[in-house]
Design a protein around this motif. Structure first.
Motif, short mmCIF file in Angstrom:
data_model
loop_
_atom_site.label_atom_id
_atom_site.label_comp_id
_atom_site.label_asym_id
_atom_site.label_seq_id
_atom_site.Cartn_x
_atom_site.Cartn_y
_atom_site.Cartn_z
N ILE A 10 11.28 7.67 8.05
CA ILE A 10 12.17 6.54 8.31
C ILE A 10 11.68 5.30 7.58
O ILE A 10 12.43 4.60 6.89
N ILE A 11 10.37 5.01 7.72
CA ILE A 11 9.77 3.81 7.13
C ILE A 11 9.80 3.87 5.60
O ILE A 11 10.26 2.93 4.94
N GLU A 12 9.31 4.96 5.04
CA GLU A 12 9.19 5.05 3.59
C GLU A 12 10.56 5.04 2.91
O GLU A 12 10.73 4.39 1.87
N ASN A 13 11.52 5.73 3.48
CA ASN A 13 12.86 5.75 2.88
C ASN A 13 13.50 4.38 2.90
O ASN A 13 14.15 3.96 1.93
N TYR A 14 13.33 3.65 4.02
CA TYR A 14 13.88 2.29 4.08
C TYR A 14 13.23 1.42 3.00
O TYR A 14 13.92 0.73 2.24
N ILE A 15 11.91 1.44 2.93
CA ILE A 15 11.20 0.57 1.99
C ILE A 15 11.53 0.92 0.53
O ILE A 15 11.72 0.02 -0.30
N LEU A 16 11.61 2.18 0.22
CA LEU A 16 11.82 2.61 -1.17
C LEU A 16 13.27 2.48 -1.62
O LEU A 16 13.52 2.18 -2.79
N TYR A 17 14.21 2.71 -0.71
CA TYR A 17 15.61 2.84 -1.13
C TYR A 17 16.55 1.76 -0.63
O TYR A 17 17.70 1.72 -1.03
N ARG A 18 16.07 0.87 0.21
CA ARG A 18 16.94 -0.18 0.73
C ARG A 18 16.98 -1.33 -0.27
O ARG A 18 16.05 -2.15 -0.35
N GLU A 19 18.05 -1.40 -1.05
CA GLU A 19 18.15 -2.39 -2.11
C GLU A 19 18.21 -3.83 -1.59
O GLU A 19 17.85 -4.77 -2.29
N GLN A 20 18.65 -4.01 -0.36
CA GLN A 20 18.78 -5.37 0.20
C GLN A 20 17.42 -5.95 0.63
O GLN A 20 17.32 -7.14 0.92
N LEU A 21 16.38 -5.12 0.68
CA LEU A 21 15.05 -5.60 1.07
C LEU A 21 14.49 -6.53 -0.01
O LEU A 21 14.31 -6.13 -1.14
N VAL A 22 14.22 -7.78 0.36
CA VAL A 22 13.68 -8.74 -0.61
C VAL A 22 12.20 -9.04 -0.37
O VAL A 22 11.49 -9.48 -1.27
N ASN A 23 11.73 -8.82 0.87
CA ASN A 23 10.30 -9.02 1.14
C ASN A 23 9.91 -8.26 2.41
O ASN A 23 10.66 -8.25 3.39
N LEU A 24 8.75 -7.64 2.34
CA LEU A 24 8.21 -6.92 3.49
C LEU A 24 6.99 -7.69 4.00
O LEU A 24 6.06 -7.96 3.23
N PHE A 25 7.00 -8.06 5.27
CA PHE A 25 5.85 -8.72 5.89
C PHE A 25 5.00 -7.64 6.57
O PHE A 25 5.47 -6.96 7.48
N VAL A 26 3.76 -7.51 6.11
CA VAL A 26 2.84 -6.54 6.69
C VAL A 26 1.93 -7.26 7.68
O VAL A 26 1.19 -8.18 7.31
N LEU A 27 2.00 -6.87 8.94
CA LEU A 27 1.25 -7.55 9.99
C LEU A 27 -0.10 -6.87 10.22
O LEU A 27 -0.20 -5.64 10.28
N VAL A 28 -1.13 -7.72 10.37
CA VAL A 28 -2.50 -7.25 10.55
C VAL A 28 -3.14 -8.05 11.68
O VAL A 28 -3.00 -9.27 11.73
N ASP A 29 -3.83 -7.36 12.58
CA ASP A 29 -4.52 -8.03 13.69
C ASP A 29 -5.76 -8.72 13.14
O ASP A 29 -6.67 -8.07 12.61
N CYS A 30 -5.81 -10.05 13.26
CA CYS A 30 -6.90 -10.83 12.65
C CYS A 30 -8.26 -10.55 13.29
O CYS A 30 -9.29 -10.89 12.72
N ARG A 31 -8.26 -9.92 14.45
CA ARG A 31 -9.52 -9.69 15.17
C ARG A 31 -10.29 -8.49 14.63
O ARG A 31 -11.48 -8.33 14.94
N LEU A 32 -9.62 -7.65 13.85
CA LEU A 32 -10.22 -6.41 13.41
C LEU A 32 -10.73 -6.50 11.97
O LEU A 32 -10.20 -7.25 11.16
N GLU A 33 -11.74 -5.72 11.66
CA GLU A 33 -12.17 -5.62 10.27
C GLU A 33 -11.11 -4.84 9.51
O GLU A 33 -10.27 -4.15 10.11
N PRO A 34 -11.09 -4.94 8.18
CA PRO A 34 -10.05 -4.25 7.40
C PRO A 34 -9.95 -2.77 7.75
O PRO A 34 -10.96 -2.05 7.75
N GLN A 35 -8.75 -2.35 8.09
CA GLN A 35 -8.50 -0.98 8.51
C GLN A 35 -8.02 -0.15 7.33
O GLN A 35 -7.14 -0.57 6.56
N LYS A 36 -8.53 1.05 7.22
CA LYS A 36 -8.18 1.94 6.11
C LYS A 36 -6.68 2.18 6.04
O LYS A 36 -6.08 2.15 4.95
N ILE A 37 -6.04 2.37 7.18
CA ILE A 37 -4.61 2.68 7.19
C ILE A 37 -3.78 1.51 6.64
O ILE A 37 -2.80 1.72 5.92
N ASP A 38 -4.19 0.27 6.95
CA ASP A 38 -3.48 -0.90 6.42
C ASP A 38 -3.69 -1.02 4.92
O ASP A 38 -2.76 -1.29 4.16
#
Length: 200
Positions: free
Chosen positions: A95-123
């Motif tokens: 669901i996520i990847e198809n929206y991001i790759l194929y949704r032409e109306q998407l102009v910007n994606l905000f990626v949210l990260v918890d500031c309390r954590l050290e950099p996470q591999k998955i992010d």
């Protein structure tokens, strides 16, 4: 930017069923329980617009909210919810990847990260994937009210240094607190500047 109106429009499990037309879309995504719905509600000054929950994995659909009758906020499912079954994780990934790759109306994606954590591999891997696919994105550090200002600066700087290991230039970065409405104006101003560019 002044938020004059915001309303829920539709939920879908595929980008193909998302609203038609060429209305610009600003999507929000992050690991489960990063505070995505709370942040959206804070930005739009609408307490219960996006459904919040203390349980991670609450957002399982693509949710569209029409703002000022001229652009959409899109609340995407969170990723990395460990308690979800492998099958459900694969469904959400699609669901996520198809929206991001194929949704032409998407102009910007905000990626949210918890500031309390050290950099996470998955992010980091997710941002790398965005870069490889040429997806315009920004980083929002959430829950900044949970740290002192010095600790916050140290954590964000550590994150930047980690990103610089693979990125020559970093995307826009914002630090926010949904509880304190911190970061609201800078993010709305950034959205406004993108909207102005799309109209030219």
């Amino acid at each position: 930017m002044e938020i004059k109106s915001s309303e829920f429009v539709i939920s879908n499990n595929t980008y193909r069923k998302c609203p038609e037309g060429n209305t610009p879309e600003f999507a929000f995504i992050g690991r489960s329980n990063v505070g995505k719905s709370s942040l959206i509600n804070m930005l739009l000054n609408h307490k219960d617009l996006a459904k919040t929950s203390s349980k991670p994995g609450k957002t399982l659909l693509i949710n569209h909210f029409l703002v000022n009758k001229e652009w959409y906020v899109v609340d995407l499912p969170g990723y990395g919810y460990a308690r979800a079954s492998k099958e459900q994780r694969e469904i959400l990934k699609t669901i996520i990847e198809n929206y991001i790759l194929y949704r032409e109306q998407l102009v910007n994606l905000f990626v949210l990260v918890d500031c309390r954590l050290e950099p996470q591999k998955i992010d980091l891997e997710f941002m790398e994937w965005l870069g490889e696919n040429g997806i315009p994105f920004s980083i929002i550090f959430t829950k900044s009210d949970k740290l002192g200002s010095d600790r916050l600066k140290i954590n964000i700087e550590a994150y930047k240094q980690k990103l610089y290991e693979t990125w020559e230039e970093l995307p826009p970065i914002f630090d926010t607190s949904a509880e304190k409405a911190r970061g609201r104006e800078p993010i709305l101003d950034y959205i406004d500047s993108i909207l102005s560019d799309t109209k030219e």
